[in-house]
Each structure stands twice: as structure tokens, then as C-alpha cells.
Enzyme design. Structure first.
Site, PDB file in Angstrom:
ATOM      1  N   LYS A   1       0.952  -1.237   0.007  1.00 10.96           N
ATOM      2  CA  LYS A   1      -0.029   0.017   0.129  1.00 10.96           C
ATOM      3  C   LYS A   1       0.815   1.168  -0.101  1.00 10.96           C
ATOM      4  O   LYS A   1       0.563   1.967  -0.710  1.00 10.96           O
ATOM      5  CB  LYS A   1      -0.836   0.316   1.261  1.00 10.96           C
ATOM      6  CG  LYS A   1      -1.805  -1.140   1.392  1.00 10.96           C
ATOM      7  CD  LYS A   1      -2.707  -0.888   2.698  1.00 10.96           C
ATOM      8  CE  LYS A   1      -1.976  -0.877   4.051  1.00 10.96           C
ATOM      9  NZ  LYS A   1      -1.178  -2.008   4.355  1.00 10.96           N
TER      10      LYS A   1
ATOM     11  N   ARG B   1      -8.386   1.142  10.222  1.00  9.08           N
ATOM     12  CA  ARG B   1      -7.586  -0.417  10.644  1.00  9.08           C
ATOM     13  C   ARG B   1      -8.781  -1.115  11.586  1.00  9.08           C
ATOM     14  O   ARG B   1      -8.628  -2.077  11.649  1.00  9.08           O
ATOM     15  CB  ARG B   1      -6.563  -0.269  11.236  1.00  9.08           C
ATOM     16  CG  ARG B   1      -5.264  -0.428  10.482  1.00  9.08           C
ATOM     17  CD  ARG B   1      -3.913  -0.167  11.165  1.00  9.08           C
ATOM     18  NE  ARG B   1      -2.927  -0.810  10.985  1.00  9.08           N
ATOM     19  CZ  ARG B   1      -2.015  -0.441  10.167  1.00  9.08           C
ATOM     20  NH1 ARG B   1      -2.079   0.841   9.610  1.00  9.08           N
ATOM     21  NH2 ARG B   1      -0.893  -1.100   9.708  1.00  9.08           N
TER      22      ARG B   1
ATOM     23  N   ARG C   1      12.120  -5.803   3.679  1.00 11.57           N
ATOM     24  CA  ARG C   1      11.830  -4.344   3.464  1.00 11.57           C
ATOM     25  C   ARG C   1      12.563  -3.519   4.167  1.00 11.57           C
ATOM     26  O   ARG C   1      13.115  -3.599   5.175  1.00 11.57           O
ATOM     27  CB  ARG C   1      10.240  -3.835   4.013  1.00 11.57           C
ATOM     28  CG  ARG C   1       9.832  -2.638   4.080  1.00 11.57           C
ATOM     29  CD  ARG C   1       8.452  -2.207   3.916  1.00 11.57           C
ATOM     30  NE  ARG C   1       7.829  -2.661   5.196  1.00 11.57           N
ATOM     31  CZ  ARG C   1       6.305  -2.511   5.313  1.00 11.57           C
ATOM     32  NH1 ARG C   1       5.764  -2.269   4.581  1.00 11.57           N
ATOM     33  NH2 ARG C   1       6.169  -2.942   6.713  1.00 11.57           N
TER      34      ARG C   1
ATOM     35  N   ARG D   1      12.655  -1.425   9.477  1.00 15.64           N
ATOM     36  CA  ARG D   1      11.618  -1.017  10.531  1.00 15.64           C
ATOM     37  C   ARG D   1      11.902  -2.093  11.684  1.00 15.64           C
ATOM     38  O   ARG D   1      11.800  -3.133  11.560  1.00 15.64           O
ATOM     39  CB  ARG D   1      10.314  -1.119   9.896  1.00 15.64           C
ATOM     40  CG  ARG D   1       9.827   0.162   9.109  1.00 15.64           C
ATOM     41  CD  ARG D   1       8.555   0.011   8.389  1.00 15.64           C
ATOM     42  NE  ARG D   1       7.407  -0.715   9.273  1.00 15.64           N
ATOM     43  CZ  ARG D   1       6.224  -0.423   8.941  1.00 15.64           C
ATOM     44  NH1 ARG D   1       6.062   0.107   7.604  1.00 15.64           N
ATOM     45  NH2 ARG D   1       5.308  -0.879   9.933  1.00 15.64           N
TER      46      ARG D   1
ATOM     47  N   ARG E   1       0.943  -8.166  14.191  1.00 13.64           N
ATOM     48  CA  ARG E   1       0.111  -7.414  12.984  1.00 13.64           C
ATOM     49  C   ARG E   1      -0.688  -8.285  12.154  1.00 13.64           C
ATOM     50  O   ARG E   1      -1.649  -7.407  11.794  1.00 13.64           O
ATOM     51  CB  ARG E   1       1.556  -6.594  12.217  1.00 13.64           C
ATOM     52  CG  ARG E   1       2.077  -5.719  13.089  1.00 13.64           C
ATOM     53  CD  ARG E   1       3.583  -5.053  12.596  1.00 13.64           C
ATOM     54  NE  ARG E   1       3.436  -4.393  11.120  1.00 13.64           N
ATOM     55  CZ  ARG E   1       4.460  -4.494  10.401  1.00 13.64           C
ATOM     56  NH1 ARG E   1       5.448  -5.213  10.616  1.00 13.64           N
ATOM     57  NH2 ARG E   1       4.195  -3.905   9.433  1.00 13.64           N
TER      58      ARG E   1
HETATM   59  P1  AMP Z   1       2.144   0.821   8.873  1.00  7.18           P
HETATM   60  O1  AMP Z   1       3.192   1.614   8.476  1.00  7.18           O
HETATM   61  O2  AMP Z   1       0.785   1.084   8.272  1.00  7.18           O
HETATM   62  O3  AMP Z   1       2.227  -0.663   8.683  1.00  7.18           O
HETATM   63  O4  AMP Z   1       1.696   1.266  10.516  1.00  7.18           O
HETATM   64  C1  AMP Z   1       2.846   0.852  11.522  1.00  7.18           C
HETATM   65  C2  AMP Z   1       2.195   0.810  12.706  1.00  7.18           C
HETATM   66  O5  AMP Z   1       1.685   2.163  13.193  1.00  7.18           O
HETATM   67  C3  AMP Z   1       1.331  -0.018  12.876  1.00  7.18           C
HETATM   68  O6  AMP Z   1       1.612  -1.644  13.296  1.00  7.18           O
HETATM   69  C4  AMP Z   1       0.384   0.509  14.104  1.00  7.18           C
HETATM   70  O7  AMP Z   1       1.186  -0.136  15.620  1.00  7.18           O
HETATM   71  C5  AMP Z   1       0.548   2.011  14.009  1.00  7.18           C
HETATM   72  N1  AMP Z   1      -0.427   2.202  13.028  1.00  7.18           N
HETATM   73  C6  AMP Z   1      -0.720   2.742  11.746  1.00  7.18           C
HETATM   74  N2  AMP Z   1      -1.737   3.122  11.578  1.00  7.18           N
HETATM   75  C7  AMP Z   1      -2.687   2.857  12.544  1.00  7.18           C
HETATM   76  C8  AMP Z   1      -4.196   2.763  12.522  1.00  7.18           C
HETATM   77  N3  AMP Z   1      -4.839   3.372  11.733  1.00  7.18           N
HETATM   78  N4  AMP Z   1      -4.569   2.461  13.726  1.00  7.18           N
HETATM   79  C9  AMP Z   1      -3.695   2.118  14.872  1.00  7.18           C
HETATM   80  N5  AMP Z   1      -2.364   1.826  14.736  1.00  7.18           N
HETATM   81  C10 AMP Z   1      -1.775   2.401  13.439  1.00  7.18           C
END
Ligand code: AMP
Length: 212
Positions: A15, A88, A126, A160, A171
Site C-alpha cells: 500500500k 484499521r 523491506r 523497520r 500485525r
Molecule cells: P504501517 O506503516 O501502516 O504498517 O503502520 C505501522 C504501525 O503504526 C502499526 O503496526 C500500528 O502500530 C501503527 N498504526 C498505523 N496506522 C494505524 C491505525 N490506523 N490505527 C492504529 N495504529 C496504527
């Protein structure tokens, strides 16, 4: 009418990469909650520390805080924008309906679909540039020079903290329980479109940009 384009899909589905391409090529701003939370990393506040701990463990930040940062960031947009990583949970999806009404925008949801077996390699391979946020993958999209950003030759790529095996499995579990049901919700309300997230970046990009 301008739109809120939601990219939805499992962690590692691509994404972020696709949202960044859309921003570069179509000038639609990409708003990533994950990026915004990662930017809090250097803040020395109890809240930032709490967010950091949740992220590292692969958990979810609270709906209220997440919505607050999305609202603050999107209220200044004048036209369509892309949400990467939000909503989410069912609570966040509800908040997004209210926000879309307030901002007078429609919601378009694009699911980036990818088989589970593909995800682990994508997540563990990644890497990203801490300066420009360009995303690489040591298996699928390596930088020209090992571990160095193509656009910032003095910068080492980073891995990361939550792309380790324990956080990844948490996750994915949370994705199945909390986020996947949203796909049915958007399907039922006639706002879901689906693209195949497997294959090369350009082909996936073409399928997404055709829908926008
Ligand atoms: P991502 O980069 O989208 O994989 O997000 C990394 C981390 O940020 C996630 O594993 C959550 O800990 C936090 N996070 C990102 N977006 C959200 C969301 N919409 N709701 C809650 N936590 C989020």
C-alpha cells in the site's frame, strides 16, 4: 466531488509503495498513519514513547489518537487524498464516515490483495530511506547500491523495528481480526474495488491508477 481514497490490505501488501507512486505521478497527497507515528519517534514525550512501544510490539494505537492525527492532517487538504493504513478498525471506519461527511468527500476503497505466503518475504526484506521514505525490498526492489538510498547516496537504509518476526505475526493477526472485516463492510456498501497486489510494481500501479 473530491474523494478519500483508502488503500486497504495486509501489512506488506504494498500500500505504501503504491500510495507514494500515486502521489508522485498524480499529485494526490499520500497520508500514512504509520509514517506519521514513525515521525513521532524522536519526540521526547510520554505519548510518543507509548506510541513507539505499541508499534514495536505490532499493536494498534488507540482509535481516538489515530483519528485525531488523521483529522488534523487532512482538514488542510483541498482536494482528494489517499489514506494508507487508515482505517484499521470498525471504530476508525465509523470516524472516517463522519470525517468524509464533514469534508464533503466520497470514500473509495481499493483493496490490495496478496497471498499470505508472499507477505513474510516482503516484510522481512523491506528497507526504507530515513530521509525521503523511499521503500525498497532486498528481494524485489533492491537499491542500486547495497543498503544505500538511490536518491540519497550518503544515507544508509533502515529496517523497520516492527518488521521482525514476532511483531509481524501480531500485525497479521490484528489485521485478520480487526481490519479484514472492514473489507466486507465496504463491499456491502458498494465502495470496494480490488486489485491483485502480486507482480511487478508498474502493473499493480496501472491497475490502481485506472480506478482513480
Ligand atoms: P504501517 O506503516 O501502516 O504498517 O503502520 C505501522 C504501525 O503504526 C502499526 O503496526 C500500528 O502500530 C501503527 N498504526 C498505523 N496506522 C494505524 C491505525 N490506523 N490505527 C492504529 N495504529 C496504527
Amino acid at each position: 466531488m473530491s474523494k478519500i481514497i483508502v488503500l486497504i490490505g495486509a501489512p506488506g501488501a504494498g500500500k505504501g509503495t503504491q500510495a507514494r507512486l500515486l502521489e508522485e505521478r498524480c499529485d494526490i497527497p499520500q497520508i500514512s498513519t504509520g509514517d506519521m507515528f514513525r515521525e513521532m519517534k524522536n519526540d521526547d514525550t510520554p505519548l510518543a514513547k507509548e506510541v513507539q512501544a505499541i508499534m514495536n510490539a505490532g499493536g494498534l494505537v488507540s482509535d481516538d489518537l489515530t483519528f485525531q492525527i488523521v483529522k488534523n492532517r487532512t482538514d488542510r487538504e483541498k482536494d482528494s487524498y489517499i489514506l494508507d493504513g487508515f482505517p484499521r478498525t470498525a471504530g476508525q471506519a465509523e470516524m472516517l464516515e463522519t470525517l468524509a461527511n464533514e469534508q464533503n468527500r466520497t470514500i473509495q476503497v481499493i483493496e490490495v490483495d496478496i497471498p499470505r505466503r508472499e507477505l513474510l518475504k516482503r516484510l522481512t526484506g523491506r528497507r526504507s530511506c530515513p530521509v525521503c521514505k523511499e521503500i525498497y525490498n532486498i528481494y524485489f526492489k533492491p537499491p542500486k547500491q547495497e543498503n544505500v538510498c538511490d536518491f540519497h547516496p550518503a544515507t544508509q537504509l533502515t529496517h523497520r523495528a516492527d518488521d521482525n518476526e514476532a511483531s509481524v505475526s501480531s500485525r497479521l493477526e490484528i489485521y485478520d481480526e480487526e481490519t479484514k472485516p472492514l473489507i466486507d463492510y465496504y463491499q456491502r456498501t458498494g465502495r470496494l474495488e480490488k486489485v491483485n497486489g502480486e507482480g511487478d510494481l508498474e502493473t499493480i500501479y496501472q491497475s490502481i491508477s485506472r480506478l482513480i
